[in-house]
Design an enzyme around this catalytic site. Structure first.
Site, mmCIF file in Angstrom:
data_model
loop_
_atom_site.group_PDB
_atom_site.id
_atom_site.type_symbol
_atom_site.label_atom_id
_atom_site.label_comp_id
_atom_site.label_asym_id
_atom_site.label_seq_id
_atom_site.Cartn_x
_atom_site.Cartn_y
_atom_site.Cartn_z
ATOM 1 N N LYS A 1 35.791 42.111 47.082
ATOM 2 C CA LYS A 1 37.235 42.217 47.314
ATOM 3 C C LYS A 1 37.524 43.711 47.397
ATOM 4 O O LYS A 1 37.786 44.368 46.397
ATOM 5 C CB LYS A 1 37.998 41.542 46.174
ATOM 6 C CG LYS A 1 39.379 41.059 46.565
ATOM 7 C CD LYS A 1 39.983 40.177 45.489
ATOM 8 C CE LYS A 1 41.398 39.787 45.803
ATOM 9 N NZ LYS A 1 41.534 38.770 46.856
HETATM 10 C C1 LIG Z 1 41.601 37.390 47.076
HETATM 11 C C2 LIG Z 1 41.269 36.655 48.323
HETATM 12 C C3 LIG Z 1 41.285 35.251 48.381
HETATM 13 C C4 LIG Z 1 41.742 34.387 47.236
HETATM 14 O O1 LIG Z 1 40.941 34.514 46.102
HETATM 15 P P1 LIG Z 1 41.467 34.065 44.678
HETATM 16 O O2 LIG Z 1 40.355 34.414 43.776
HETATM 17 O O3 LIG Z 1 41.732 32.622 44.727
HETATM 18 O O4 LIG Z 1 42.712 34.848 44.420
HETATM 19 C C5 LIG Z 1 40.878 34.652 49.549
HETATM 20 N N1 LIG Z 1 40.505 35.369 50.623
HETATM 21 C C6 LIG Z 1 40.496 36.715 50.614
HETATM 22 C C7 LIG Z 1 40.078 37.451 51.831
HETATM 23 C C8 LIG Z 1 40.871 37.396 49.458
HETATM 24 O O5 LIG Z 1 40.846 38.721 49.448
#
Ligand SMILES: *Cc1c(COP(=O)(O)O)cnc(C)c1O
Length: 314
Positions: free
Chosen positions: A161
């Site tokens: 992320k």
């Molecule tokens: C953060 C994110 C999500 C969702 O992830 P969660 O852990 O459920 O918050 C989905 N796709 C992308 C590209 C993300 O950055």
């Protein structure tokens, strides 16, 4: 400087709580030029026993994973990172909020090689309502299939992320909004359904739930994981599937999952109604169970909630 509408009092910056307006970076920071940041998005919900953070350890573990992928040295252990989050919420007197842990490469040295840039870690929290719009959770949203693809394997690591990945997300989101849609669904480089700009995706057909596997360039969502567990608890079969684009059009129901978006129904794709063109019964059942667990209305059998200590009154 204009303060964001959700501004809170204090931001955690490398172990200290500093006033919101003081949490600044220099324009020569590595992150500003080369996108070198990693982050998390977490929610705390109000429960009968006070504020509680949803799946805090899993989020901070993924934060460590993102740092590891980008060889970003974090000065804090998993326990310390978790404590930073609850401390920041308590210090701001919040019981429900969105939380944004962030690590950036700062310093003032230019050049792509990031290893000399010092890493600074922050935890920010603010109040954030329904991410995809006021009525989205009940009414559903109208979305499009983006012309932008998710990053191919071996290019940008989609399991991290990372700030830089969001340039891809921004292209998809701007295109969708410009064309009158709330969100775009991206395909992977092979044309399989991947995910939204910041949400994972589920398709329901004949009572079975389908979601893209990690190999379809998705972020390994924690809400996605929670939904898989909840759906199985409710007796639904869940399968990971490399889905062709047209699988979306013949779905009975589709919904997005994510910390910000929570569980948001999709009611149409490129103007083609999904199922009955409104939130479907499976989506509703999963949404209700998810929120009931997050807000402490249902027993937390998996240890998903971390209580936020109340502020000490002087
Ligand atoms: C953060 C994110 C999500 C969702 O992830 P969660 O852990 O459920 O918050 C989905 N796709 C992308 C590209 C993300 O950055």
């Amino acid at each position: 400087m204009s303060r964001g509408s959700g501004a809170t009092d204090l931001i955690w910056r490398d172990g200290k709580l500093v006033p919101w307006d003081d949490a600044q970076l220099h324009v020569m920071s590595h992150v500003v030029h080369y996108g070198s940041s990693i982050f998390e998005g977490i929610r705390a919900y109000k429960t009968p026993a006070g504020g509680a953070v949803f799946r805090l350890r899993e989020h901070m573990r993924r934060f460590q994973d993102s740092a590891k992928i980008y060889r970003m040295p974090l000065k804090y252990s998993l326990d310390e990172l978790c404590a930073a989050v609850t401390d920041t919420i308590t210090a701001n007197g919040l019981d429900h909020c969105y939380i944004r842990p962030l690590a950036v490469r700062a310093g003032q040295e230019m050049g792509v090689l990031p290893t000399n840039a010092p890493v600074e870690t922050f935890v920010i929290c603010w109040r954030w309502g329904a991410y995809l719009g006021h009525d989205a959770l009940e009414e559903g949203v109208d979305v499009t299939v983006s012309s932008w693809r998710r990053a191919a394997p071996g290019t940008f690591p989609t399991m991290a992320k990372a700030g830089g990945n969001y340039l891809n997300s921004q292209l998809s989101k701007m295109e969708a909004r410009g064309d009158g849609y709330v969100e775009g669904i991206m395909l992977d480089v092979h044309g399989h359904v991947s995910e939204g700009s910041g949400e994972n995706l589920f398709v329901v057909r004949d009572g079975v739930l389908y979601t893209a596997p990690l190999s379809a360039s998705i972020l390994n969502g924690i809400t996605r994981d929670a939904v898989v567990a909840i759906a199985r608890d409710l007796g639904y079969e869940v399968k990971e599937l490399l889905m062709p684009r047209e699988f979306l059009l013949i779905a009975d129901e589709i919904f997005f999952t994510g910390t910000a978006a929570e569980i948001t129904p999709v009611r149409s794709i490129d103007k083609s109604p999904i199922g009955a063109g409104k939130r479907g019964p499976v989506t509703k059942a999963i949404q209700e169970r998810f929120l009931a667990i997050a807000t402490g209305q249902q027993p937390d059998t998996r240890g998903w909630l971390t209580p936020v200590p109340p502020a000490k009154r002087s």
